[in-house]
Scaffold this active site. Structure first.
Site, short mmCIF file in Angstrom:
data_model
loop_
_atom_site.label_atom_id
_atom_site.label_comp_id
_atom_site.label_asym_id
_atom_site.label_seq_id
_atom_site.Cartn_x
_atom_site.Cartn_y
_atom_site.Cartn_z
N SER A 108 52.75 112.99 -12.53
CA SER A 108 53.81 113.27 -13.49
C SER A 108 54.17 114.77 -13.48
CB SER A 108 53.35 112.76 -14.87
OG SER A 108 54.38 112.82 -15.80
N ASP A 158 59.48 102.46 -14.12
CA ASP A 158 59.20 103.75 -14.77
C ASP A 158 60.38 104.14 -15.66
OD1 ASP A 158 58.72 106.41 -15.44
OD2 ASP A 158 57.80 106.87 -13.51
N HIS A 189 55.29 104.43 -15.93
CA HIS A 189 54.98 105.84 -15.63
C HIS A 189 53.46 106.09 -15.56
CE1 HIS A 189 56.45 109.90 -15.07
NE2 HIS A 189 55.54 110.35 -15.91
C1 MLT Z 1 57.92 116.64 -16.66
O1 MLT Z 1 58.28 117.23 -17.65
O2 MLT Z 1 57.36 117.19 -15.72
C2 MLT Z 1 58.22 115.19 -16.61
O3 MLT Z 1 59.07 114.85 -17.67
C3 MLT Z 1 57.00 114.37 -16.62
C4 MLT Z 1 56.23 114.55 -17.86
O4 MLT Z 1 55.47 115.48 -17.95
O5 MLT Z 1 56.39 113.75 -18.79
#
Ligand code: MLT
Length: 217
Positions: A108, A158, A189
């Site tokens: 992520s 996701d 996700h």
């Molecule tokens: C991010 O901010 O890098 C993406 O939205 C993934 C997350 O951290 O939720």
């Protein structure tokens, strides 16, 4: 041994010298401990380097600032990406890694800064397993990612990363010369056991592992 000050709070667990160093990059709200078990499960015995993101969002560590969900502060992303690359150079010296290029395993937010590292500081990573990444930004000119192996684990359902984003990132990194495999897992996700299976298969087949066979892609 006391952990040296390399600019980022981190853990380093030494491993077999013949295996690549795994750079473990956690998601929002995670820390340097989170992905250590995943790293060991993916490539048992590999050295593991796991930093904690310095940015706090409501107390949750991240690797760079965002203005809203999926909307990144691009200046901060650039600066933090260089900071992470500098940390890797410092870690190489401090831990005697002999210039071995780490393989990032990012989830992520950690996958997003790993993708940014590939685009902004090519030559730093030897490969990357990107779990649920987005396109961090589109560079004005493509870096040279020849010889870099990348697997993207994208979630079919996701809610944060629609399929065209995952396809666009695969295309972007491939256009830059990386050997990219886009792998779809059936979940959303969150990390699933399928991510571990697909990651293990990628490490097993790619030339990143001493047990390398012919990559299946
Ligand atoms: C991010 O901010 O890098 C993406 O939205 C993934 C997350 O951290 O939720």
């Amino acid at each position: 041994m006391a952990t040296p000050d390399l600019g980022l709070i981190h853990r380093f667990l030494p491993g077999a010298p013949g295996l690549p160093v795994l750079l473990l990059l956690h998601g929002t709200g995670g820390d340097e401990h989170d992905l250590l078990p995943l790293g060991e499960a993916l490539l048992p015995g590999a050295p593991r380097l796991s930093p904690r993101g310095k940015v706090l969002e409501n107390g949750m560590p991240r690797f760079f600032r965002r203005l809203a969900e999926g909307v990144f502060d691009l200046d901060d992303l650039r600066n933090r990406t260089h900071e992470l690359a500098d940390f890797l150079e410092a870690a190489d010296k401090a831990y005697g890694l002999n210039g071995r290029k780490p393989v990032a395993v990012g989830f992520s937010n950690g996958a997003n800064i790993a993708a940014s590292l590939l685009l902004l500081r090519p030559g730093v990573l030897g490969g990357a397993l990107l779990i649920r990444p987005m396109v961090p930004f589109v560079p004005e000119s493509l870096p040279d990612l020849g010889g870099v192996l990348v697997q993207i684990n994208a979630g079919q359902a996701d809610p944060l990363v629609p399929p065209p984003q995952s396809e666009a990132l695969a295309q972007l990194l491939g256009d830059a010369g990386a050997s990219v495999r886009l792998h779809w897992v059936s979940g959303g996700h969150a990390l699933t056991p399928e991510d571990l299976d697909a990651g293990k298969a990628w490490f097993g087949f790619s030339s990143l592992s001493p047990h390398a066979g012919r990559p299946p892609w």
